[in-house]
Design a protein around this motif. Structure first.
Motif, PDB file in Angstrom:
ATOM      1  N   ASN A 183       0.784  -1.221  -0.060  1.00 27.15           N
ATOM      2  CA  ASN A 183      -0.113   0.032  -0.099  1.00 27.15           C
ATOM      3  C   ASN A 183       0.898   1.174   0.090  1.00 27.15           C
ATOM      4  N   GLU A 184       2.129   1.366   0.145  1.00 29.55           N
ATOM      5  CA  GLU A 184       3.093   2.188  -0.020  1.00 29.55           C
ATOM      6  C   GLU A 184       2.841   2.977  -1.808  1.00 29.55           C
ATOM      7  N   VAL A 185       2.439   3.952  -1.563  1.00 27.72           N
ATOM      8  CA  VAL A 185       1.805   4.548  -2.836  1.00 27.72           C
ATOM      9  C   VAL A 185       2.725   4.592  -3.729  1.00 27.72           C
ATOM     10  N   ASP A 186       4.403   5.134  -3.618  1.00 26.47           N
ATOM     11  CA  ASP A 186       5.287   5.085  -4.512  1.00 26.47           C
ATOM     12  C   ASP A 186       5.468   3.805  -5.193  1.00 26.47           C
ATOM     13  N   LYS A 187       5.377   2.650  -4.380  1.00 27.77           N
ATOM     14  CA  LYS A 187       5.730   1.219  -4.947  1.00 27.77           C
ATOM     15  C   LYS A 187       4.681   0.920  -5.876  1.00 27.77           C
ATOM     16  N   THR A 188       3.315   1.401  -5.341  1.00 25.17           N
ATOM     17  CA  THR A 188       2.298   1.024  -6.369  1.00 25.17           C
ATOM     18  C   THR A 188       2.201   1.572  -7.537  1.00 25.17           C
ATOM     19  N   VAL A 189       2.641   3.003  -7.498  1.00 26.85           N
ATOM     20  CA  VAL A 189       2.549   3.576  -8.986  1.00 26.85           C
ATOM     21  C   VAL A 189       3.809   2.942  -9.664  1.00 26.85           C
ATOM     22  N   GLN A 190       4.776   3.032  -9.554  1.00 27.90           N
ATOM     23  CA  GLN A 190       5.890   1.867 -10.107  1.00 27.90           C
ATOM     24  C   GLN A 190       5.567   0.782 -10.556  1.00 27.90           C
ATOM     25  N   SER A 191       4.694   0.009  -9.699  1.00 20.38           N
ATOM     26  CA  SER A 191       4.375  -1.488 -10.242  1.00 20.38           C
ATOM     27  C   SER A 191       2.989  -1.494 -10.984  1.00 20.38           C
ATOM     28  N   MET A 192       2.349  -0.236 -11.336  1.00 15.77           N
ATOM     29  CA  MET A 192       1.144  -0.468 -12.152  1.00 15.77           C
ATOM     30  C   MET A 192       1.192  -1.006 -13.411  1.00 15.77           C
ATOM     31  N   ILE A 193       0.193  -1.884 -13.755  1.00 17.35           N
ATOM     32  CA  ILE A 193       0.268  -2.484 -14.895  1.00 17.35           C
ATOM     33  C   ILE A 193      -1.235  -2.501 -15.552  1.00 17.35           C
ATOM     34  N   GLY A 194      -2.279  -1.974 -14.742  1.00 18.66           N
ATOM     35  CA  GLY A 194      -3.558  -1.910 -15.401  1.00 18.66           C
ATOM     36  C   GLY A 194      -4.696  -1.677 -14.325  1.00 18.66           C
ATOM     37  N   ASP A 195      -5.841  -1.834 -14.525  1.00 16.23           N
ATOM     38  CA  ASP A 195      -6.931  -1.853 -13.560  1.00 16.23           C
ATOM     39  C   ASP A 195      -8.030  -2.733 -13.728  1.00 16.23           C
ATOM     40  N   VAL A 196      -8.636  -2.999 -12.626  1.00 17.92           N
ATOM     41  CA  VAL A 196      -9.790  -3.833 -12.697  1.00 17.92           C
ATOM     42  C   VAL A 196     -11.002  -3.245 -12.041  1.00 17.92           C
ATOM     43  N   ASN A 197     -12.124  -3.160 -12.685  1.00 19.35           N
ATOM     44  CA  ASN A 197     -13.444  -2.621 -12.017  1.00 19.35           C
ATOM     45  C   ASN A 197     -14.514  -3.426 -11.766  1.00 19.35           C
ATOM     46  N   LEU A 198     -15.142  -3.664 -10.618  1.00 23.18           N
ATOM     47  CA  LEU A 198     -15.940  -4.707 -10.311  1.00 23.18           C
ATOM     48  C   LEU A 198     -17.397  -3.857 -10.116  1.00 23.18           C
ATOM     49  N   PHE A 199     -18.311  -4.344 -10.913  1.00 25.34           N
ATOM     50  CA  PHE A 199     -19.697  -3.604 -10.953  1.00 25.34           C
ATOM     51  C   PHE A 199     -20.519  -4.510 -10.253  1.00 25.34           C
ATOM     52  N   VAL A 200     -21.266  -4.183  -9.077  1.00 26.51           N
ATOM     53  CA  VAL A 200     -22.127  -4.853  -8.216  1.00 26.51           C
ATOM     54  C   VAL A 200     -23.627  -4.496  -8.994  1.00 26.51           C
ATOM     55  N   GLU A 201     -24.326  -5.556  -9.204  1.00 30.11           N
ATOM     56  CA  GLU A 201     -25.664  -5.382  -9.780  1.00 30.11           C
ATOM     57  C   GLU A 201     -26.878  -5.576  -8.527  1.00 30.11           C
ATOM     58  N   ASP A 202     -28.054  -5.424  -8.901  1.00 27.40           N
ATOM     59  CA  ASP A 202     -29.245  -5.465  -7.937  1.00 27.40           C
ATOM     60  C   ASP A 202     -29.434  -6.973  -7.433  1.00 27.40           C
ATOM     61  N   GLU A 203     -29.221  -7.610  -8.614  1.00 26.26           N
ATOM     62  CA  GLU A 203     -29.607  -9.088  -8.366  1.00 26.26           C
ATOM     63  C   GLU A 203     -28.566  -9.804  -7.592  1.00 26.26           C
ATOM     64  N   PRO A 204     -28.811 -10.411  -6.509  1.00 26.45           N
ATOM     65  CA  PRO A 204     -28.007 -11.212  -5.568  1.00 26.45           C
ATOM     66  C   PRO A 204     -27.040 -12.305  -6.453  1.00 26.45           C
ATOM     67  N   ASN A 205     -25.704 -11.906  -6.168  1.00 27.30           N
ATOM     68  CA  ASN A 205     -24.540 -12.776  -6.647  1.00 27.30           C
ATOM     69  C   ASN A 205     -24.392 -12.683  -8.019  1.00 27.30           C
ATOM     70  N   ARG A 206     -24.622 -11.451  -8.557  1.00 17.80           N
ATOM     71  CA  ARG A 206     -24.483 -10.985  -9.941  1.00 17.80           C
ATOM     72  C   ARG A 206     -23.458  -9.679  -9.989  1.00 17.80           C
ATOM     73  N   GLY A 207     -22.796  -9.681 -11.076  1.00 18.35           N
ATOM     74  CA  GLY A 207     -21.788  -8.484 -11.147  1.00 18.35           C
ATOM     75  C   GLY A 207     -21.235  -8.577 -12.461  1.00 18.35           C
ATOM     76  N   GLN A 208     -20.143  -7.857 -12.700  1.00 19.86           N
ATOM     77  CA  GLN A 208     -19.473  -7.684 -13.948  1.00 19.86           C
ATOM     78  C   GLN A 208     -18.112  -7.521 -13.279  1.00 19.86           C
ATOM     79  N   ILE A 209     -16.896  -7.899 -14.262  1.00 22.33           N
ATOM     80  CA  ILE A 209     -15.585  -7.499 -13.765  1.00 22.33           C
ATOM     81  C   ILE A 209     -14.923  -7.178 -15.012  1.00 22.33           C
ATOM     82  N   LEU A 210     -14.066  -5.844 -15.090  1.00 21.23           N
ATOM     83  CA  LEU A 210     -13.731  -5.448 -16.210  1.00 21.23           C
ATOM     84  C   LEU A 210     -12.163  -5.340 -16.066  1.00 21.23           C
ATOM     85  N   ILE A 211     -11.091  -5.820 -16.901  1.00 25.07           N
ATOM     86  CA  ILE A 211      -9.806  -6.067 -16.599  1.00 25.07           C
ATOM     87  C   ILE A 211      -9.192  -5.534 -17.757  1.00 25.07           C
ATOM     88  N   MET A 212      -8.306  -4.198 -17.380  1.00 31.18           N
ATOM     89  CA  MET A 212      -7.437  -3.514 -18.438  1.00 31.18           C
ATOM     90  C   MET A 212      -6.005  -3.739 -17.974  1.00 31.18           C
TER      91      MET A 212
END
Length: 141
Positions: free
Chosen positions: A82-111
């Motif tokens: 969680n040390e920010v300098d190390k995370t910035v140097q190590s960044m390779i992408g992002d992940v977005n998790l979307f929670v849906e209204d229906e239980p146990n459903r969602g989406q994941i987007l990886i870049m």
């Protein structure tokens, strides 16, 4: 992102950390790449707008955004923390998790963005060959 603002997920190949203000500049630079804009259905944003978007994502209760860090990409080879300098140097992408209204459903987007220039010119495939499988290992492992 309120639900993951203090959560990091640590794997052997990648680590996921909350998307913080300090990550925005590198993320913004990635999103200047035409291939990434096209494949993520994104529009180019000003740096100021990117900072506003980071705040919006942070405060969104239906989405969790993580920065993907290469666990082996830092000076002492101990993975990103969680040390920010190390995370910035190590960044390779992002992940977005979307929670849906229906239980146990969602989406994941990886870049996976780091190294995209080299891959686009060679084969237009994923930037880091082991990035997406590593995230899936965390998700289902």
């Amino acid at each position: 992102m309120k639900t993951n603002e203090f959560i990091s997920i640590i794997g052997t190949k990648v680590q996921l950390v909350p998307y913080e203000k300090q990550h925005v500049l590198k993320y913004h630079n990635w999103m200047k790449n035409e291939y990434l804009l096209e494949t993520t259905c994104s529009e180019p944003l000003s740096l100021e707008a990117e900072y506003e978007m980071q705040i919006s994502w942070r405060d969104d209760i239906e989405k969790c955004t993580f920065i993907v860090c290469d666990a082996n990409n830092n000076d002492n080879n101990t993975g990103c923390t969680n040390e920010v300098d190390k995370t910035v140097q190590s960044m390779i992408g992002d992940v977005n998790l979307f929670v849906e209204d229906e239980p146990n459903r969602g989406q994941i987007l990886i870049m996976i963005a780091e190294g995209i220039e080299e891959k686009v010119t060679k084969s237009e495939s994923n930037a880091k060959e082991d990035g997406t499988p590593a995230i899936l290992d965390i998700a289902i492992g």
